[in-house]
Every structure is written in C-alpha cells, then in structure tokens.
Scaffold this motif. Structure first.
Motif, mmCIF file in Angstrom:
data_model
loop_
_atom_site.group_PDB
_atom_site.id
_atom_site.type_symbol
_atom_site.label_atom_id
_atom_site.label_comp_id
_atom_site.label_asym_id
_atom_site.label_seq_id
_atom_site.Cartn_x
_atom_site.Cartn_y
_atom_site.Cartn_z
ATOM 1 N N ILE A 1 20.760 2.581 31.249
ATOM 2 C CA ILE A 1 19.624 2.392 32.292
ATOM 3 C C ILE A 1 19.548 0.701 32.462
ATOM 4 O O ILE A 1 19.160 0.054 31.377
ATOM 5 C CB ILE A 1 18.253 2.946 31.931
ATOM 6 N N ASP A 2 19.728 0.228 33.524
ATOM 7 C CA ASP A 2 19.384 -1.276 33.713
ATOM 8 C C ASP A 2 18.104 -1.510 34.264
ATOM 9 O O ASP A 2 17.701 -0.882 35.256
ATOM 10 C CB ASP A 2 20.519 -1.747 34.823
ATOM 11 N N THR A 3 17.212 -1.970 33.521
ATOM 12 C CA THR A 3 15.731 -1.997 33.444
ATOM 13 C C THR A 3 15.170 -2.818 34.533
ATOM 14 O O THR A 3 13.964 -2.721 34.900
ATOM 15 C CB THR A 3 14.933 -2.173 32.172
ATOM 16 N N HIS A 4 16.085 -3.903 34.919
ATOM 17 C CA HIS A 4 15.546 -4.699 35.989
ATOM 18 C C HIS A 4 16.842 -5.457 36.700
ATOM 19 O O HIS A 4 17.464 -6.287 35.916
ATOM 20 C CB HIS A 4 14.787 -5.946 35.316
ATOM 21 N N LEU A 5 16.800 -5.308 37.879
ATOM 22 C CA LEU A 5 17.914 -5.890 38.513
ATOM 23 C C LEU A 5 17.623 -6.104 40.062
ATOM 24 O O LEU A 5 16.747 -5.380 40.623
ATOM 25 C CB LEU A 5 19.279 -5.374 38.567
ATOM 26 N N HIS A 6 18.373 -6.988 40.769
ATOM 27 C CA HIS A 6 18.011 -7.231 42.140
ATOM 28 C C HIS A 6 19.605 -6.721 42.651
ATOM 29 O O HIS A 6 20.577 -7.686 42.722
ATOM 30 C CB HIS A 6 17.880 -8.470 42.682
ATOM 31 N N ILE A 7 19.487 -5.566 43.441
ATOM 32 C CA ILE A 7 20.759 -5.238 43.742
ATOM 33 C C ILE A 7 21.530 -6.102 44.788
ATOM 34 O O ILE A 7 22.705 -6.354 45.014
ATOM 35 C CB ILE A 7 20.635 -3.747 44.492
ATOM 36 N N GLU B 1 35.238 -8.448 35.721
ATOM 37 C CA GLU B 1 36.087 -9.072 34.786
ATOM 38 C C GLU B 1 35.288 -8.936 33.385
ATOM 39 O O GLU B 1 36.306 -8.709 32.403
ATOM 40 C CB GLU B 1 35.869 -10.742 34.693
ATOM 41 N N GLU B 2 34.202 -8.558 33.407
ATOM 42 C CA GLU B 2 33.348 -8.306 32.049
ATOM 43 C C GLU B 2 32.587 -7.121 31.769
ATOM 44 O O GLU B 2 32.778 -6.604 30.812
ATOM 45 C CB GLU B 2 32.499 -9.379 32.017
ATOM 46 N N GLY B 3 32.475 -6.615 32.947
ATOM 47 C CA GLY B 3 31.808 -4.978 32.845
ATOM 48 C C GLY B 3 30.226 -5.275 33.281
ATOM 49 O O GLY B 3 29.832 -6.237 33.866
ATOM 50 N N HIS B 4 29.493 -4.424 33.399
ATOM 51 C CA HIS B 4 27.950 -4.434 33.578
ATOM 52 C C HIS B 4 27.132 -4.388 32.302
ATOM 53 O O HIS B 4 27.294 -5.034 31.470
ATOM 54 C CB HIS B 4 27.738 -3.264 34.490
ATOM 55 N N LEU B 5 26.364 -3.348 32.081
ATOM 56 C CA LEU B 5 25.660 -3.006 30.877
ATOM 57 C C LEU B 5 26.685 -2.611 29.732
ATOM 58 O O LEU B 5 26.304 -3.009 28.480
ATOM 59 C CB LEU B 5 24.577 -1.892 30.925
ATOM 60 N N ASP B 6 27.613 -2.278 29.946
ATOM 61 C CA ASP B 6 28.635 -1.848 28.931
ATOM 62 C C ASP B 6 29.082 -3.151 28.389
ATOM 63 O O ASP B 6 29.398 -3.138 27.063
ATOM 64 C CB ASP B 6 29.974 -0.941 29.602
ATOM 65 N N SER B 7 29.166 -4.147 28.952
ATOM 66 C CA SER B 7 29.513 -5.623 28.443
ATOM 67 C C SER B 7 28.454 -6.135 27.623
ATOM 68 O O SER B 7 28.746 -6.487 26.288
ATOM 69 C CB SER B 7 29.690 -6.628 29.416
ATOM 70 N N SER B 8 27.129 -5.938 27.987
ATOM 71 C CA SER B 8 26.012 -6.222 27.160
ATOM 72 C C SER B 8 26.083 -5.609 25.862
ATOM 73 O O SER B 8 25.805 -5.873 24.700
ATOM 74 C CB SER B 8 24.885 -6.087 27.937
ATOM 75 N N ILE B 9 26.044 -4.128 26.010
ATOM 76 C CA ILE B 9 26.079 -3.229 24.736
ATOM 77 C C ILE B 9 27.532 -3.733 23.624
ATOM 78 O O ILE B 9 27.084 -3.920 22.310
ATOM 79 C CB ILE B 9 26.656 -1.925 25.085
ATOM 80 N N ARG B 10 28.453 -3.718 24.144
ATOM 81 C CA ARG B 10 29.607 -4.363 23.156
ATOM 82 C C ARG B 10 29.293 -5.576 22.684
ATOM 83 O O ARG B 10 29.699 -6.060 21.351
ATOM 84 C CB ARG B 10 30.915 -4.191 23.987
ATOM 85 N N ARG B 11 28.649 -6.629 23.262
ATOM 86 C CA ARG B 11 28.628 -8.008 22.770
ATOM 87 C C ARG B 11 27.381 -8.113 21.681
ATOM 88 O O ARG B 11 27.453 -8.520 20.851
ATOM 89 C CB ARG B 11 28.083 -9.058 23.874
ATOM 90 N N LEU B 12 26.384 -7.033 22.069
ATOM 91 C CA LEU B 12 25.167 -6.871 20.939
ATOM 92 C C LEU B 12 25.944 -6.259 19.743
ATOM 93 O O LEU B 12 25.280 -6.520 18.626
ATOM 94 C CB LEU B 12 24.125 -5.995 21.532
ATOM 95 N N ILE B 13 26.696 -5.229 19.777
ATOM 96 C CA ILE B 13 27.256 -4.774 18.569
ATOM 97 C C ILE B 13 28.180 -5.703 17.770
ATOM 98 O O ILE B 13 28.120 -5.915 16.761
ATOM 99 C CB ILE B 13 28.207 -3.465 19.077
ATOM 100 N N ALA B 14 28.743 -6.597 18.687
ATOM 101 C CA ALA B 14 29.600 -7.524 18.148
ATOM 102 C C ALA B 14 28.707 -8.802 17.283
ATOM 103 O O ALA B 14 29.135 -9.375 16.274
ATOM 104 C CB ALA B 14 30.386 -8.527 19.095
ATOM 105 N N HIS B 15 27.632 -8.779 17.871
ATOM 106 C CA HIS B 15 26.446 -9.667 17.073
ATOM 107 C C HIS B 15 26.012 -9.080 15.905
ATOM 108 O O HIS B 15 25.242 -9.817 15.252
ATOM 109 C CB HIS B 15 25.516 -9.992 18.049
#
Length: 569
Positions: A74-80, A279-293
């Motif tokens: 769920i993307d909780t805030h965006l401007h399409i 190139e990077e993805g959407h929320l899937d990119s954020s998820i993998r980076r948070l896990i890497a952190h």
C-alpha cells in the motif's frame, strides 16, 4: 456489498466443503505478526481470502512453486500525476510491482483544473484494477503567494466526500494556516474531524507541532531526519517513510523502523516517475532497501501493508488470512522483494486485465494558456543597494532548498549567471492565463554550464519553471512547452535537444508508460549534455516552485522565504 449467497460460498469453501474460485497452491506464507513462514495453500472466493494453513481445491489453481506470499503493498501517499501518465496507465505500470492499493492526492491536477480534475481521478479510480483511493486536496492553491489555475474551498470538496473511493482530507500543507487558525483552513478541518486528515509539516516541532496535531491531523510524510520522525512518533503521528524520484528520505529514516514502531510506520513514494520505476521499482524498491538497512524483515512487510491499512482506516486488507481482501504479492525472495505474481481483489494480474478496463476521456487538453516569451523576459535588474543577491540552493535527493547568496556581475542586460560558481537563472511563468506574471531569481546546484531546462510540472500551482544559463535558451525551452501543451524541454544553443509532451493538464502524457520512459531517458541524457549534475533534474525543477517546503522557493510573484512565509524584499 457481499450478499448472503456469496458469504455462504465463502464459508463453505473456507471449510473445504466446496471448491474455491481460485487457489494458490504450495506457497510459503509470511506471517507479518510473528514472522513465521508456513507452507500452505491460499483459497480465494470472489475478492476475499477464505482459507490458509490447509490444502484446498479451486476451480482455478495457480502453482505457488514454493514462492513467498505477503500482503499486497500500500502506497500511503502519492501524486499519480508525478508518474507523468494517466491513472489507468499508472495502474498498469505499478500493480505488477506488488502495489495493490494507492492513496493519492489529486492535488496537482486540482491546482490546474479544480473540481473537474478530482472528478477525472475518481472516474479513473472506479475503473482501475488496483484499488486507487483518494484524499481530497486540502490546499488549492497551496498558498496565496502564487497563481494557480483553480481554487477549492470546503463547499467545492464536500460534494465528493461520500464517494466510496474517498478516504478523507489530503495533506494539510498550509501548516501556518492551521496553527494560526485561518478561517478557511478551519472550515476544512471542521468538516473532516471524523475522517482521516493527512499531514504535511516539514521541520515543524515543539509547541507549533502540538498545535498542528491538536487539529486532528494524524500522519506525516515530510520527516527528513530520524530526530524529526521520532518527535512526531512520540506525539502520536504515524510516519510515512518517503522514497520518491526527488525526495529520498529512506536512508535517513530507516533506523526508526523496528519491532516497536512498525505498527505506526508506513511507506510512500509521493512523486516517482516511470524511468525510476523501470530502473529501481516502486515500493518493492523501498522494501528491499529497508531490509538491507537491517530493519526486521516481517516488520518491513507489516509497514508496507497492514500498518498502512490500519493508519488509513482500510480495515479489510493487509493480511494473508481468511476474511481479508485477496490482495497478495508472490515473491521469489523475501530479502530482495522480487515480485513474480500479483493477485488484486482475487484476480491474478495478467496482460488480459488491462484492455478490459473502460477508458476515461482525457481532460485539460487546453490548460496551457501562457503566451510565448522573448529572451528579454528573463532580464534580472541588479539591486543598486547591494552587491550580493539571494540564491536558491538545491541538493540532490531533497525538495528542501537552502538560502545562499552570490555576488554576480551585470551588464546592460542585467545580472549574469556565474557558471563557475554553479549559479544560473530561474524563472516561473504563470501559465493559466490569469495575469502573465514572471518571477525571476537565481539557483545553485544544477551544475549547468550551458542551455536551459523547462517544466510545466511546477508544484503545486504548476506554472512553467525554467532554469538556464542564457535568456535565449530559456525562452526557447519555455516556448516549446507552450507549443506542445506542457511537459519537459531541454534547449541548448538555439536547439531543442529533447522534450516530452504532457498535454493532460500540462501534467500527464497520453502515451503508454513505456514510451514516457524512453522520453525520460532522452531528457536525462540531454540534461547531462548541459553538464547537469542532478540525477533527477526535471522533478527537481518542478519543486523549485513549491512555497510550502523550506527554505527558499520561486513563484510567479517572486522569490519566497518559506521560513518567514513572505516574499524576499
């Protein structure tokens, strides 16, 4: 509404007495509560999960192939609009990344077209495969210090309030108006006291933050440091960790997401374009980076789904469990968040879904009303009382800007850019056909040695913003946007090097996202040819005109000091 006959089918299929409509066989379900991984089938009837932790039969069966099942993101805030494509094309672009629900603020199109823009988004939301939910734009225009194409007061918003796709009130950007009890702002806050109200309070702290929260605002996506986020969490705000094309706050905020906070943290993109998505993805990119952190794995997936749903009152989704909406993302890897299949409201997402959607006619194709400009429009006269001029300082990955200064030479054509010091011109041209204003100043941080970059995406009033080294190239880039009805353009030495037409309200393309991605690649290369050092110069240009984000911004009325909430004298 689910009728009694469908409920009976769900119950019988859940007991294993009747076949389900769809069964995903042999998957590994991640429990976002405990972190346990369980091999199971997942049974679905209509749009609802009816069975897990068991073996089921279905009229249609999918081989889970030992993949991992997690709740849809769920993307909780965006401007399409910032994806530069229409909502239905955004649906096709982002749903395969596992994003099954988005909560959007149609603030950008509303600033150009008013209520007509909100109606267009609602029409698209009713036809999309993903669940597009909408918060009603609270600040149109964002401030009284710029010229927008429309104005929305509470009476303009209330006719939409009971639409099933509406959640509540979108980001309340006018935080000075809130804490100073502006009557128009109070009217909007009063009307949504029993609905969700989204926040937008960059750097707000102390008693001013208390005053802002006293209005009933519950979320914030503008925290840019862990210290800021922790204060807001301690005062009851939910923090939306933002990672967009320009605003990149994930690295700074990753440390706040842990087993104690994950119920009060969610993820958002705010503004992300198709090239970055490719190139990077959407929320899937954020998820993998948070896990890497090093964030706890199942807590990251919880923040991306169940926490997001709870924060925004979507009580039917966010778990892979019986009785919950069948929004499921299948992953080849939990750590890398590699999405291989998506189920949205009980439907396996395949190419056959897209052409079946009813299309929505574009709106705002005549929104570009600016008149062509001459190079002389960008002459900036020196101030005889001082040698130095204020300069907007830009840094990669931030929409926060900084107040700097520069001593600039001048001649008969006014103040001159200083490319050696990375100081170039910036101007905002009113494009709604209201007053023809042009605001002019200087900006630092783009690295341009030649040419100009122009954009009709100019948050939030969406006038034309242009940065450049020569008045001639600035005029050429601006006039190209007027010619194509809005978009992006790069000009150099009398030639247009690259452009992208965004004729829908001057914000969105009518082309497929793949074509938009190709244009963005050409634009990026053209910007590099000017020696631009910013990885995403076009949205960075767009945010130069946003006078609700500290510290120094450019509007069509002139240079604006956000800290003082007044123009620079």
């Amino acid at each position: 509404m689910t009728d009694a006959a469908t409920l009976a089918r769900m119950i019988r299929a859940g007991r294993g007495l009747d076949p389900a409509d769809l069964v995903i066989k042999n998957v590994k379900r991640l429990d976002i509560v405990t972190g346990e991984i369980t091999r199971t089938d997942i049974a679905i009837v209509a749009d609802r999960i009816v069975g897990t932790h068991g073996v089921y039969e279905g009229r249609t069966e999918i081989d889970g192939a030992d993949r991992f099942a997690v709740p849809g993101f769920i993307d909780t805030h965006l401007h399409i609009e910032s994806s530069l494509v229409t909502p239905l094309e955004f649906d096709r672009c982002v749903l395969p990344h596992g994003v099954t629900t988005v909560i959007c603020d149609p603030h950008e199109i509303a600033n150009v077209l008013g209520a007509k823009g909100i109606r267009y988004f609602l029409d698209c939301a009713e036809r999309a495969i993903m669940d597009i939910r909408i918060n009603l734009s609270s600040c149109v225009p964002a401030t009284p210090f710029e010229t927008a194409g429309a104005r929305l007061e509470i009476d303009d918003l209330l006719p939409f309030a009971d639409h099933p796709k509406i959640i509540g009130l979108a980001e309340m950007m006018n935080f000075p108006g809130v804490i100073n009890c502006d009557p128009a702002i109070l009217a909007k806050l009063e009307a949504f006291q029993h609905r969700h109200m989204d926040g937008h309070a960059p750097l707000l702290s102390g008693l001013d933050l208390n005053a802002y929260l006293a209005a009933g605002i519950r979320t914030d996506h503008e925290a840019t440091s862990a210290k800021e986020a922790r204060e807001k969490l301690s005062k009851g705000m939910a923090i939306l960790i933002r990672e967009g094309s320009v605003s990149k706050d994930l690295d700074a905020l990753a440390e706040i997401l842990d087993e104690n906070t994950s119920a009060f943290v969610a993820l958002c993109t705010d503004d992300r374009n198709p090239l970055d998505i490719a190139e990077e993805g959407h929320l899937d990119s954020s998820i993998r980076r948070l896990i890497a952190h090093g964030c706890p794995l199942h807590h990251v997936y919880r923040a991306a789904s169940h926490s997001a749903a709870r924060i925004f009152g979507l009580k039917d989704r966010g778990q892979v469990a019986p009785g919950w909406r069948a929004d499921i993302t299948l992953l080849d890897s939990l750590e890398d968040c590699r999405v291989s299949d998506v189920v949205s409201a009980g439907r396996l997402v395949t190419e056959t879904l897209w052409p079946a959607r009813e299309q929505v006619a574009p709106v705002g194709l005549d929104s570009m009303k600016a008149k062509p400009v001459e190079p002389s429009a960008f002459i900036t006269a020196p101030n005889p009382d001082r040698n130095e001029v204020p300069v907007i300082g830009v840094k990669p990955g931030l929409i926060l800007t900084f107040r700097e200064s520069a001593a600039l030479a001048s001649d008969e054509s006014g103040l001159k850019p200083d490319t050696g010091a990375d100081v170039i011109k910036v101007a905002v041209i009113e494009r709604h056909g209201i007053n023809g204003n042009i605001g002019r100043s200087f900006v630092k941080g783009f690295g341009l040695k030649r040419g100009a970059i122009a954009s009709s995406v100019g948050h939030d009033s969406h006038n034309i913003t242009v940065v450049g080294v020569t008045d001639e190239d600035m005029a050429l880039a601006v006039n190209r946007l007027i010619e194509i009805g809005g978009g992006f353009a790069v000009a150099c030495e009398g030639e247009i090097l690259a452009d992208l037409a965004l004729p829908l309200a001057g914000l969105m393309s009518l082309e497929p996202f793949e074509i938009v991605t190709e244009h963005l690649e050409h634009l990026r290369e053209a910007a590099k040819a000017l020696d631009c050092t910013l990885p995403e110069p076009f949205l960075q240009v767009a945010f130069l005109a946003l006078p609700v984000i500290p510290h120094l911004k450019m509007t069509d009325n002139g240079l604006f000091d956000v800290d003082k909430f007044d123009f620079v004298s």
